[in-house]
Enzyme design. Structure first.
Site, PDB file in Angstrom:
ATOM      1  CB  SER A   1     -14.394  15.757 -36.787  1.00 56.98           C
ATOM      2  OG  SER A   1     -15.242  14.956 -37.819  1.00 56.98           O
TER       3      SER A   1
ATOM      4  CG  ASP B   1      -8.310  14.719 -48.210  1.00 56.89           C
ATOM      5  OD1 ASP B   1      -9.602  14.507 -48.440  1.00 56.89           O
ATOM      6  OD2 ASP B   1      -7.944  15.119 -47.430  1.00 56.89           O
TER       7      ASP B   1
ATOM      8  CG  HIS C   1     -10.861  16.389 -45.159  1.00 58.21           C
ATOM      9  ND1 HIS C   1      -9.399  15.795 -45.340  1.00 58.21           N
ATOM     10  CD2 HIS C   1     -11.201  16.393 -43.822  1.00 58.21           C
ATOM     11  CE1 HIS C   1      -9.144  15.420 -43.945  1.00 58.21           C
ATOM     12  NE2 HIS C   1     -10.236  15.817 -43.147  1.00 58.21           N
TER      13      HIS C   1
END
Length: 256
Positions: free
Chosen positions: A14, A187, A190
């Protein structure tokens, strides 16, 4: 396709995979470490869960491909582990279904060839406060908690032990740093450059310790066109040349 043909390492997952070339990411670091040794191929899909991965598994990794990858590094779980949305929409995948999807991925990859090796990355922790602050007013009912991450990480590790796949325990590796909450993420989810360094270190540990033939650790692999040449830089003695093929002095970190 360009030659000579090198071993192919595929990163499949992902957003932590898709963004692995950003912000000093772990994909970019691996590309540097394996320069002239293997080709790093990115198959990352932002926002995806294991359900979507299984849907395209045979397209990304067809069994009848002329050449199969030497290594596949897989990461799914962060989006699966998000809390379910009241609408039924969203990336959440119940834990038992996630386990079966990851099992399907492992079994398929292991069937590609006798020399295709597989490493799974387990779900890392998140900075919950930073996630909440960053997405307020953007997403509806976004639930990311470390308790959910832990459950999916442990399930991934247990599955890997069951099916004989190497696994990197990112849940534990990140939290070995006292400052992981702020150092490892851009963040809250990530990875920052510091977070990516942990991923690379753990992957290289697995590759170094694995009893695979041939070895896929970078120090054990041949360097392409690595022969000495009279066209190399001339040494201080003015009579010989210095082969720079395996020089690593440019690296901030001298990886093991």
């Amino acid at each position: 396709m360009v030659g000579p043909q090198r071993p192919q390492f595929v990163l499949f997952g992902s957003s932590i995979v898709q963004l692995s070339y950003a912000n000093g990411g772990w994909g970019a670091i691996l590309s540097d470490v394996y320069a002239r040794k293997a080709d790093i191929v990115l198959r990352g899909y932002y926002g995806w869960n294991s359900r979507r991965a299984v849907e395209v598994l045979h397209q990304v990794f067809p069994k009848d491909a002329g050449t199969q990858p030497s290594l596949v590094i897989v990461y799914f779980g962060g989006n699966d582990s998000m809390g379910p949305h009241s609408s039924g929409l969203g990336p959440h995948v119940p834990l038992p279904e996630y386990i079966e999807h990851m099992r399907s991925i492992a079994v398929h990859l292991q069937s590609l060839s006798d020399t295709t090796r597989v490493i799974f990355l387990s779900c890392p922790p998140v900075n919950e406060a930073k996630v909440r602050a960053g997405v307020s007013g953007i997403f509806s009912e976004l639930v990311r908690t470390n308790e959910l991450c832990r459950q999916y990480s442990e399930a991934c590790i247990e599955l890997c032990q069951e099916v004989g796949v190497k696994v990197v325990d990112l849940w534990t590796a990140f939290q070995k740093r006292d400052d992981w909450l702020n150092a490892c993420f851009t963040d809250g989810v990530h990875l920052s450059a510091e977070g990516s360094k942990i991923v690379v270190e753990e992957i290289l540990k697995v590759l170094k310790g694995a009893e695979w033939e041939p070895s896929l650790h970078w120090k054990s692999m041949l360097t392409e066109f690595g022969d000495d040449s009279p066209y190399d830089l001339v040494a201080f003695d003015g009579k010989t040349t210095l082969n720079p093929s395996d020089w690593t002095f440019h690296r901030e970190i001298q990886w093991d």
